[in-house]
Design a protein around this motif. Sequence first.
Motif, PDB file in Angstrom:
ATOM      1  N   ASP A 180       0.805  -1.215   0.000  1.00 59.34           N
ATOM      2  CA  ASP A 180       0.000   0.000   0.000  1.00 59.34           C
ATOM      3  C   ASP A 180       0.842   1.272   0.000  1.00 59.34           C
ATOM      4  N   LEU A 181       2.055   1.183   0.557  1.00 60.05           N
ATOM      5  CA  LEU A 181       2.926   2.350   0.651  1.00 60.05           C
ATOM      6  C   LEU A 181       3.936   2.306  -0.488  1.00 60.05           C
ATOM      7  N   GLU A 182       3.959   3.344  -1.290  1.00 59.33           N
ATOM      8  CA  GLU A 182       4.757   3.338  -2.500  1.00 59.33           C
ATOM      9  C   GLU A 182       6.146   3.933  -2.326  1.00 59.33           C
ATOM     10  N   SER A 183       6.384   4.623  -1.224  1.00 58.93           N
ATOM     11  CA  SER A 183       7.662   5.311  -1.067  1.00 58.93           C
ATOM     12  C   SER A 183       8.004   5.475   0.408  1.00 58.93           C
ATOM     13  N   ALA A 184       9.271   5.775   0.667  1.00 60.08           N
ATOM     14  CA  ALA A 184       9.697   6.055   2.031  1.00 60.08           C
ATOM     15  C   ALA A 184       9.011   7.305   2.572  1.00 60.08           C
ATOM     16  N   ALA A 185       8.737   8.280   1.704  1.00 62.17           N
ATOM     17  CA  ALA A 185       8.056   9.501   2.150  1.00 62.17           C
ATOM     18  C   ALA A 185       6.674   9.172   2.710  1.00 62.17           C
ATOM     19  N   GLN A 186       5.973   8.253   2.095  1.00 59.88           N
ATOM     20  CA  GLN A 186       4.668   7.857   2.606  1.00 59.88           C
ATOM     21  C   GLN A 186       4.802   7.133   3.941  1.00 59.88           C
ATOM     22  N   LEU A 187       5.868   6.355   4.100  1.00 50.65           N
ATOM     23  CA  LEU A 187       6.110   5.691   5.380  1.00 50.65           C
ATOM     24  C   LEU A 187       6.417   6.716   6.465  1.00 50.65           C
ATOM     25  N   VAL A 188       7.181   7.746   6.145  1.00 51.63           N
ATOM     26  CA  VAL A 188       7.452   8.826   7.104  1.00 51.63           C
ATOM     27  C   VAL A 188       6.141   9.439   7.578  1.00 51.63           C
ATOM     28  N   GLN A 189       5.258   9.723   6.646  1.00 53.06           N
ATOM     29  CA  GLN A 189       3.964  10.312   7.006  1.00 53.06           C
ATOM     30  C   GLN A 189       3.166   9.387   7.907  1.00 53.06           C
ATOM     31  N   LEU A 190       3.205   8.085   7.613  1.00 57.23           N
ATOM     32  CA  LEU A 190       2.442   7.132   8.423  1.00 57.23           C
ATOM     33  C   LEU A 190       2.997   7.054   9.840  1.00 57.23           C
ATOM     34  N   ILE A 191       4.323   7.001   9.968  1.00 58.72           N
ATOM     35  CA  ILE A 191       4.933   6.970  11.308  1.00 58.72           C
ATOM     36  C   ILE A 191       4.507   8.197  12.104  1.00 58.72           C
ATOM     37  N   ASP A 192       4.572   9.360  11.474  1.00 61.34           N
ATOM     38  CA  ASP A 192       4.210  10.601  12.152  1.00 61.34           C
ATOM     39  C   ASP A 192       2.734  10.586  12.543  1.00 61.34           C
ATOM     40  N   ARG A 193       1.884  10.067  11.661  1.00 61.18           N
ATOM     41  CA  ARG A 193       0.445  10.051  11.955  1.00 61.18           C
ATOM     42  C   ARG A 193       0.117   9.080  13.088  1.00 61.18           C
ATOM     43  N   VAL A 194       0.765   7.911  13.080  1.00 62.18           N
ATOM     44  CA  VAL A 194       0.521   6.935  14.147  1.00 62.18           C
ATOM     45  C   VAL A 194       0.936   7.506  15.497  1.00 62.18           C
ATOM     46  N   GLN A 195       2.090   8.168  15.512  1.00 66.27           N
ATOM     47  CA  GLN A 195       2.551   8.787  16.755  1.00 66.27           C
ATOM     48  C   GLN A 195       1.569   9.851  17.234  1.00 66.27           C
ATOM     49  N   ALA A 196       1.056  10.654  16.315  1.00 69.13           N
ATOM     50  CA  ALA A 196       0.108  11.709  16.683  1.00 69.13           C
ATOM     51  C   ALA A 196      -1.176  11.109  17.248  1.00 69.13           C
ATOM     52  N   GLU A 197      -1.631  10.008  16.661  1.00 67.78           N
ATOM     53  CA  GLU A 197      -2.855   9.361  17.129  1.00 67.78           C
ATOM     54  C   GLU A 197      -2.682   8.758  18.517  1.00 67.78           C
ATOM     55  N   ARG A 198      -1.451   8.310  18.825  1.00 70.53           N
ATOM     56  CA  ARG A 198      -1.193   7.669  20.109  1.00 70.53           C
ATOM     57  C   ARG A 198      -0.976   8.676  21.235  1.00 70.53           C
ATOM     58  N   THR A 199      -0.610   9.892  20.889  1.00 68.82           N
ATOM     59  CA  THR A 199      -0.290  10.889  21.904  1.00 68.82           C
ATOM     60  C   THR A 199      -1.573  11.448  22.516  1.00 68.82           C
ATOM     61  N   PRO A 200      -1.758  11.291  23.816  1.00 73.89           N
ATOM     62  CA  PRO A 200      -2.989  11.803  24.416  1.00 73.89           C
ATOM     63  C   PRO A 200      -3.049  13.329  24.351  1.00 73.89           C
ATOM     64  N   TYR A 201      -4.267  13.818  24.260  1.00 74.31           N
ATOM     65  CA  TYR A 201      -4.498  15.273  24.264  1.00 74.31           C
ATOM     66  C   TYR A 201      -4.120  15.832  25.630  1.00 74.31           C
ATOM     67  N   ARG A 202      -3.263  16.858  25.635  1.00 77.66           N
ATOM     68  CA  ARG A 202      -2.862  17.487  26.891  1.00 77.66           C
ATOM     69  C   ARG A 202      -2.980  19.004  26.769  1.00 77.66           C
ATOM     70  N   GLU A 203      -3.259  19.618  27.887  1.00 78.97           N
ATOM     71  CA  GLU A 203      -3.302  21.073  27.922  1.00 78.97           C
ATOM     72  C   GLU A 203      -2.160  21.588  28.788  1.00 78.97           C
ATOM     73  N   GLU A 204      -1.713  22.805  28.490  1.00 75.71           N
ATOM     74  CA  GLU A 204      -0.702  23.464  29.303  1.00 75.71           C
ATOM     75  C   GLU A 204      -1.137  24.898  29.527  1.00 75.71           C
ATOM     76  N   PRO A 205      -0.771  25.478  30.664  1.00 76.18           N
ATOM     77  CA  PRO A 205      -1.200  26.861  30.941  1.00 76.18           C
ATOM     78  C   PRO A 205      -0.536  27.861  29.997  1.00 76.18           C
ATOM     79  N   VAL A 206      -1.213  28.952  29.741  1.00 78.74           N
ATOM     80  CA  VAL A 206      -0.661  30.033  28.929  1.00 78.74           C
ATOM     81  C   VAL A 206       0.059  30.988  29.875  1.00 78.74           C
TER      82      VAL A 206
END
Length: 312
Positions: free
Chosen positions: A121-147
Amino acid sequence: MSIDLSAPPVPISFEVYPPRSEAAWPKLHQTIQRLATVNPRFISVTYGAGGTTGGRSLELLSHILNETNVEPLAHLTCVGSTYETTNALIREFLDAGIGSFLALRGDPPPGVSEDDQFLGDLESAAQLVQLIDRVQAERTPYREEPVPGVPGAARVARRDNIDIAVAAFPNGHPRSRYANEHIDALLAKQAAGATLAITQLFFHADDYLSFVQRSRAAGVTIPILPGIMPVTTPARLRRTIELSGEPMPAELSVALEVEPTPEGQQQIGIAHASALVREVLAGGAPGIHLYAFNNHDTVLAVLRDAGVTTDG
């Protein structure tokens, strides 16, 4: 842990691979411990095409993570794999605490050619980079920090970035269709989120230095680490040339062929690699990545001979 290529001394990294037999594990563990003594920024672990060594790769990565202070970097290939299997593998590595990757397209599995209709399904290393980044983003819980300076106000906290390295090819990719396609591919990987490039092997410092110059002119801004392979036997040199498609380095080839003793060939290979290390560092390389072949003696000797380390 983030891979830092800015702190002195010269950043060092190594590549190893999962052993093919159970009997080889203890020796490789010793090698890992010896490599760790020179404080490398990371140790990368190769991954077989089509998932052939996934479990062994994770076992070795986990050993580096748990038994040393060195950052493990996981190779991932995507050719011949589905989104589902690749997504699951990325999650498995992240769940195990592995937060750095080398995203590679890879070679087709045995029995599958480049001309086959389905290469995954993945045709290039660039697409794999995007997938790694997206999986990491999905796994990271939503957090808030004070302004700061605004009582009671909050904003979405930045997630911890993971390091995603990619391959670079100083003398062009074997499948390149035009002169600068490998640089265009590196730009695409950078745009997809890559944070670091590691070159495939080369035998002349100018190959690396001119490639970096051309890449910078084209817009590549991420660090480009030179990947250096100490070649210490004529057989290994021939095999390396066969797999990489690099031109045969005539001077090194002749020197290895005429030297009759393994010890002499070892010294020739170390001297050639250490000269490359000195030259690319003098030319501005941001560090040194050494292909270790699961042996610490040669690569540590290269670093000592080049004046990069005094121990190991």
